[in-house]
Design a protein around this motif. Structure first.
Motif, PDB file in Angstrom:
ATOM      1  N   MET A   1       0.833  -1.198   0.000  1.00 12.93           N
ATOM      2  CA  MET A   1       0.000   0.000   0.000  1.00 12.93           C
ATOM      3  C   MET A   1       0.876   1.260   0.000  1.00 12.93           C
ATOM      4  O   MET A   1       1.027   1.933   1.006  1.00 12.93           O
ATOM      5  CB  MET A   1      -0.924  -0.015   1.236  1.00 12.93           C
ATOM      6  N   ARG A   2       1.447   1.552  -1.187  1.00 13.30           N
ATOM      7  CA  ARG A   2       2.401   2.669  -1.255  1.00 13.30           C
ATOM      8  C   ARG A   2       1.746   4.031  -1.078  1.00 13.30           C
ATOM      9  O   ARG A   2       2.423   5.020  -0.823  1.00 13.30           O
ATOM     10  CB  ARG A   2       3.103   2.658  -2.628  1.00 13.30           C
ATOM     11  N   PHE A   3       0.403   4.081  -1.249  1.00 13.91           N
ATOM     12  CA  PHE A   3      -0.239   5.406  -1.285  1.00 13.91           C
ATOM     13  C   PHE A   3      -1.305   5.600  -0.207  1.00 13.91           C
ATOM     14  O   PHE A   3      -2.198   6.422  -0.367  1.00 13.91           O
ATOM     15  CB  PHE A   3      -0.790   5.656  -2.692  1.00 13.91           C
ATOM     16  N   ASP A   4      -1.168   4.868   0.907  1.00 17.74           N
ATOM     17  CA  ASP A   4      -2.064   5.073   2.043  1.00 17.74           C
ATOM     18  C   ASP A   4      -2.056   6.543   2.450  1.00 17.74           C
ATOM     19  O   ASP A   4      -0.981   7.155   2.538  1.00 17.74           O
ATOM     20  CB  ASP A   4      -1.565   4.235   3.235  1.00 17.74           C
ATOM     21  N   ASN A   5      -3.226   7.106   2.689  1.00 19.22           N
ATOM     22  CA  ASN A   5      -3.379   8.510   3.115  1.00 19.22           C
ATOM     23  C   ASN A   5      -2.967   9.539   2.068  1.00 19.22           C
ATOM     24  O   ASN A   5      -2.851  10.727   2.388  1.00 19.22           O
ATOM     25  CB  ASN A   5      -2.599   8.794   4.426  1.00 19.22           C
ATOM     26  N   LYS A   6      -2.721   9.100   0.867  1.00 16.85           N
ATOM     27  CA  LYS A   6      -2.384  10.046  -0.207  1.00 16.85           C
ATOM     28  C   LYS A   6      -3.639  10.349  -1.020  1.00 16.85           C
ATOM     29  O   LYS A   6      -4.498   9.480  -1.211  1.00 16.85           O
ATOM     30  CB  LYS A   6      -1.324   9.467  -1.156  1.00 16.85           C
ATOM     31  N   VAL A   7      -3.702  11.596  -1.510  1.00 15.41           N
ATOM     32  CA  VAL A   7      -4.812  11.994  -2.389  1.00 15.41           C
ATOM     33  C   VAL A   7      -4.234  12.266  -3.779  1.00 15.41           C
ATOM     34  O   VAL A   7      -3.296  13.057  -3.926  1.00 15.41           O
ATOM     35  CB  VAL A   7      -5.510  13.261  -1.851  1.00 15.41           C
ATOM     36  N   ALA A   8      -4.794  11.576  -4.778  1.00 16.04           N
ATOM     37  CA  ALA A   8      -4.325  11.743  -6.155  1.00 16.04           C
ATOM     38  C   ALA A   8      -5.439  12.324  -7.016  1.00 16.04           C
ATOM     39  O   ALA A   8      -6.525  11.736  -7.113  1.00 16.04           O
ATOM     40  CB  ALA A   8      -3.882  10.389  -6.723  1.00 16.04           C
ATOM     41  N   VAL A   9      -5.170  13.473  -7.618  1.00 14.78           N
ATOM     42  CA  VAL A   9      -6.118  14.079  -8.557  1.00 14.78           C
ATOM     43  C   VAL A   9      -5.706  13.618  -9.956  1.00 14.78           C
ATOM     44  O   VAL A   9      -4.564  13.837 -10.376  1.00 14.78           O
ATOM     45  CB  VAL A   9      -6.078  15.618  -8.475  1.00 14.78           C
ATOM     46  N   ILE A  10      -6.639  12.987 -10.666  1.00 10.54           N
ATOM     47  CA  ILE A  10      -6.325  12.478 -12.009  1.00 10.54           C
ATOM     48  C   ILE A  10      -7.304  13.099 -12.992  1.00 10.54           C
ATOM     49  O   ILE A  10      -8.521  12.869 -12.903  1.00 10.54           O
ATOM     50  CB  ILE A  10      -6.439  10.939 -12.062  1.00 10.54           C
ATOM     51  N   THR A  11      -6.785  13.890 -13.927  1.00 11.41           N
ATOM     52  CA  THR A  11      -7.683  14.511 -14.904  1.00 11.41           C
ATOM     53  C   THR A  11      -8.025  13.499 -16.001  1.00 11.41           C
ATOM     54  O   THR A  11      -7.202  12.634 -16.353  1.00 11.41           O
ATOM     55  CB  THR A  11      -7.065  15.780 -15.526  1.00 11.41           C
ATOM     56  N   GLY A  12      -9.244  13.592 -16.491  1.00 11.50           N
ATOM     57  CA  GLY A  12      -9.678  12.659 -17.542  1.00 11.50           C
ATOM     58  C   GLY A  12      -9.718  11.222 -17.073  1.00 11.50           C
ATOM     59  O   GLY A  12      -9.515  10.302 -17.870  1.00 11.50           O
ATOM     60  N   GLY A  14     -12.161   9.447 -16.275  1.00 13.19           N
ATOM     61  CA  GLY A  14     -13.426   8.762 -16.544  1.00 13.19           C
ATOM     62  C   GLY A  14     -13.293   7.626 -17.529  1.00 13.19           C
ATOM     63  O   GLY A  14     -14.185   6.774 -17.630  1.00 13.19           O
ATOM     64  N   ASN A  15     -12.217   7.585 -18.274  1.00 20.95           N
ATOM     65  CA  ASN A  15     -12.063   6.593 -19.347  1.00 20.95           C
ATOM     66  C   ASN A  15     -10.608   6.152 -19.483  1.00 20.95           C
ATOM     67  O   ASN A  15      -9.697   6.803 -18.956  1.00 20.95           O
ATOM     68  CB  ASN A  15     -12.459   7.218 -20.702  1.00 20.95           C
ATOM     69  N   GLY A  16     -10.438   5.095 -20.244  1.00 20.42           N
ATOM     70  CA  GLY A  16      -9.130   4.709 -20.784  1.00 20.42           C
ATOM     71  C   GLY A  16      -7.979   4.675 -19.800  1.00 20.42           C
ATOM     72  O   GLY A  16      -8.054   4.073 -18.721  1.00 20.42           O
ATOM     73  N   ILE A  17      -6.895   5.340 -20.181  1.00 24.57           N
ATOM     74  CA  ILE A  17      -5.657   5.297 -19.397  1.00 24.57           C
ATOM     75  C   ILE A  17      -5.871   5.919 -18.019  1.00 24.57           C
ATOM     76  O   ILE A  17      -5.421   5.388 -17.000  1.00 24.57           O
ATOM     77  CB  ILE A  17      -4.527   6.028 -20.166  1.00 24.57           C
ATOM     78  N   GLY A  18      -6.584   7.044 -17.971  1.00 26.34           N
ATOM     79  CA  GLY A  18      -6.828   7.727 -16.687  1.00 26.34           C
ATOM     80  C   GLY A  18      -7.578   6.839 -15.719  1.00 26.34           C
ATOM     81  O   GLY A  18      -7.265   6.811 -14.514  1.00 26.34           O
ATOM     82  N   LEU A  19      -8.546   6.097 -16.220  1.00 26.37           N
ATOM     83  CA  LEU A  19      -9.326   5.201 -15.357  1.00 26.37           C
ATOM     84  C   LEU A  19      -8.442   4.071 -14.826  1.00 26.37           C
ATOM     85  O   LEU A  19      -8.534   3.696 -13.651  1.00 26.37           O
ATOM     86  CB  LEU A  19     -10.535   4.646 -16.138  1.00 26.37           C
ATOM     87  N   ALA A  20      -7.574   3.540 -15.673  1.00 24.61           N
ATOM     88  CA  ALA A  20      -6.649   2.484 -15.218  1.00 24.61           C
ATOM     89  C   ALA A  20      -5.692   3.027 -14.156  1.00 24.61           C
ATOM     90  O   ALA A  20      -5.378   2.335 -13.178  1.00 24.61           O
ATOM     91  CB  ALA A  20      -5.859   1.933 -16.410  1.00 24.61           C
ATOM     92  N   ILE A  21      -5.247   4.259 -14.343  1.00 24.39           N
ATOM     93  CA  ILE A  21      -4.363   4.879 -13.339  1.00 24.39           C
ATOM     94  C   ILE A  21      -5.124   5.028 -12.017  1.00 24.39           C
ATOM     95  O   ILE A  21      -4.596   4.753 -10.936  1.00 24.39           O
ATOM     96  CB  ILE A  21      -3.847   6.255 -13.838  1.00 24.39           C
ATOM     97  N   ALA A  22      -6.395   5.434 -12.116  1.00 27.23           N
ATOM     98  CA  ALA A  22      -7.219   5.598 -10.913  1.00 27.23           C
ATOM     99  C   ALA A  22      -7.361   4.259 -10.184  1.00 27.23           C
ATOM    100  O   ALA A  22      -7.201   4.184  -8.954  1.00 27.23           O
ATOM    101  CB  ALA A  22      -8.587   6.149 -11.300  1.00 27.23           C
ATOM    102  N   HIS A  23      -7.637   3.191 -10.941  1.00 33.53           N
ATOM    103  CA  HIS A  23      -7.773   1.860 -10.319  1.00 33.53           C
ATOM    104  C   HIS A  23      -6.470   1.462  -9.613  1.00 33.53           C
ATOM    105  O   HIS A  23      -6.497   0.923  -8.503  1.00 33.53           O
ATOM    106  CB  HIS A  23      -8.117   0.811 -11.377  1.00 33.53           C
ATOM    107  N   VAL A  34     -11.592  11.900  -9.382  1.00 36.37           N
ATOM    108  CA  VAL A  34     -11.832  11.747 -10.824  1.00 36.37           C
ATOM    109  C   VAL A  34     -12.208  13.131 -11.360  1.00 36.37           C
ATOM    110  O   VAL A  34     -13.340  13.576 -11.238  1.00 36.37           O
ATOM    111  CB  VAL A  34     -12.962  10.721 -11.092  1.00 36.37           C
ATOM    112  N   ALA A  35     -11.208  13.827 -11.906  1.00 34.23           N
ATOM    113  CA  ALA A  35     -11.408  15.200 -12.395  1.00 34.23           C
ATOM    114  C   ALA A  35     -11.726  15.120 -13.881  1.00 34.23           C
ATOM    115  O   ALA A  35     -10.823  15.041 -14.715  1.00 34.23           O
ATOM    116  CB  ALA A  35     -10.152  16.018 -12.138  1.00 34.23           C
ATOM    117  N   GLU A  36     -12.998  15.128 -14.194  1.00 35.50           N
ATOM    118  CA  GLU A  36     -13.435  14.685 -15.528  1.00 35.50           C
ATOM    119  C   GLU A  36     -14.548  15.594 -16.045  1.00 35.50           C
ATOM    120  O   GLU A  36     -15.483  15.913 -15.319  1.00 35.50           O
ATOM    121  CB  GLU A  36     -13.891  13.215 -15.379  1.00 35.50           C
TER     122      GLU A  36
END
Ligand code: NAD
Length: 267
Positions: A1-12, A14-23, A34-36
């Motif tokens: 769990m490298r990102f416990d307590n971290k907040v990541a804003v990911i633009t776009g 909602g789909n494709g590469i951005g969604l995989a990064i979010a997962h 999900v900044a979409e």
């Protein structure tokens, strides 16, 4: 769990590469924003991430609009307290020869893919500096930053510009221990690409010949590189464009033929 307590804003996201990064981020403990711009995609992505056991919420934003980007930061901080990671991923597609290119299409692609990352980095970095957060910014570029593509004028120009934006940000934000890097994907199999290029058997076969590692990329291939660059393992890496393309940019098959006839004819 490298990102416990971290907040990541990911633009776009909602789909494709951005969604995989979010997962990938939520599976390692991060809360993802999900900044979409697309409402349906945003709601679907958030529902998917929550169903997978992740922490996520959606914010509607057009990354090309500075007021909306400022609001994205204000809302995220009000909701979650801080932003540790920004992934500038949002992109739009426009295929047209430059001699047929209308000004509006050119402007929009530059606005989303170059001005958007500038605006998001500006407002997120200001927040990171104010709160003393040693954050990470990852820009999603493309191999189109490194080679021309017919009908890809504003795409290539915006992604090439993003490389130098990444370097300038890295220089300006280094003293605050904010790392800024870019990832340049090769062709990645996402639903939008399938529709756009109609990834036919013939196209895939031709393209695959140019990829030393022998397959088209998957969104998860890019997510893994992004997570590395957003992790503490990359604390001393900044200002770089990291090509993730199955080896595509290593060389061109047609050029090899000049030197090694057997490569083209198989004997
Ligand atoms: N798929 C590939 O082969 C590939 C290769 C190299 C680089 N890239 C880059 O990766 C990124 C993601 O591409 P993808 O293939 O997943 O595309 P995609 O179309 O599947 O996803 C892009 C997302 O960005 C959103 N978006 C568009 N404009 C926006 C805006 N103004 N504000 C906020 N969100 C906005 C869209 O609604 C969409 O959900 C892009 O920057 C693209 O240029 C993709």
């Amino acid at each position: 769990m490298r990102f416990d307590n971290k907040v990541a804003v990911i633009t776009g996201a909602g789909n494709g590469i951005g969604l995989a990064i979010a997962h990938a981020f939520v599976s390692e403990g991060a809360t993802v924003v999900v900044a979409e711009i697309n409402l349906a995609a945003r709601e679907r992505a958030v529902a998917e991430l929550l169903a997978a056991g992740g922490k996520a919420f959606g914010v509607g934003v057009d990354v090309a609009d500075e007021d909306q980007v400022a609001q994205l930061v204000v809302r995220t901080v009000a909701e979650l307290g801080h932003i540790d990671i920004l992934v500038n991923n949002a992109g739009v597609v426009a295929h047209r020869l430059l001699i047929d290119m209308d000004r509006e299409t050119w402007d929009r692609q530059l606005a989303v893919q170059l001005t958007g990352p500038f605006l998001c980095a500006k407002h997120v970095a200001r927040h990171m500096i104010e709160q003393g957060i040693t954050g990470k910014i990852v820009n999603i570029s493309s191999v189109a930053a490194l080679m021309g593509r017919i009908k890809g004028g504003p795409h290539c120009a915006s992604k090439a510009g993003l490389t130098l934006l990444t370097k300038v940000l890295a220089m300006e934000l280094g003293e605050y221990h904010i790392n800024v890097n870019a990832v340049a994907p090769g062709l990645i199999e996402v639903p939008a690409q399938r529709d756009e290029y109609n990834l036919s058997a013939t196209y895939q076969e031709r393209y695959l010949q140019e990829i030393p590692l022998g397959r088209v990329g998957q969104p998860e291939d890019i997510a893994k590189a992004v997570l590395f660059l957003a992790s503490t393992d990359a604390d001393w890496i900044s200002g770089q464009l990291h090509v993730v393309d199955g080896g595509l940019m290593s060389g061109h098959l047609s050029f090899q033929g000049v030197h090694d006839y057997s490569l083209l004819h198989g004997h």
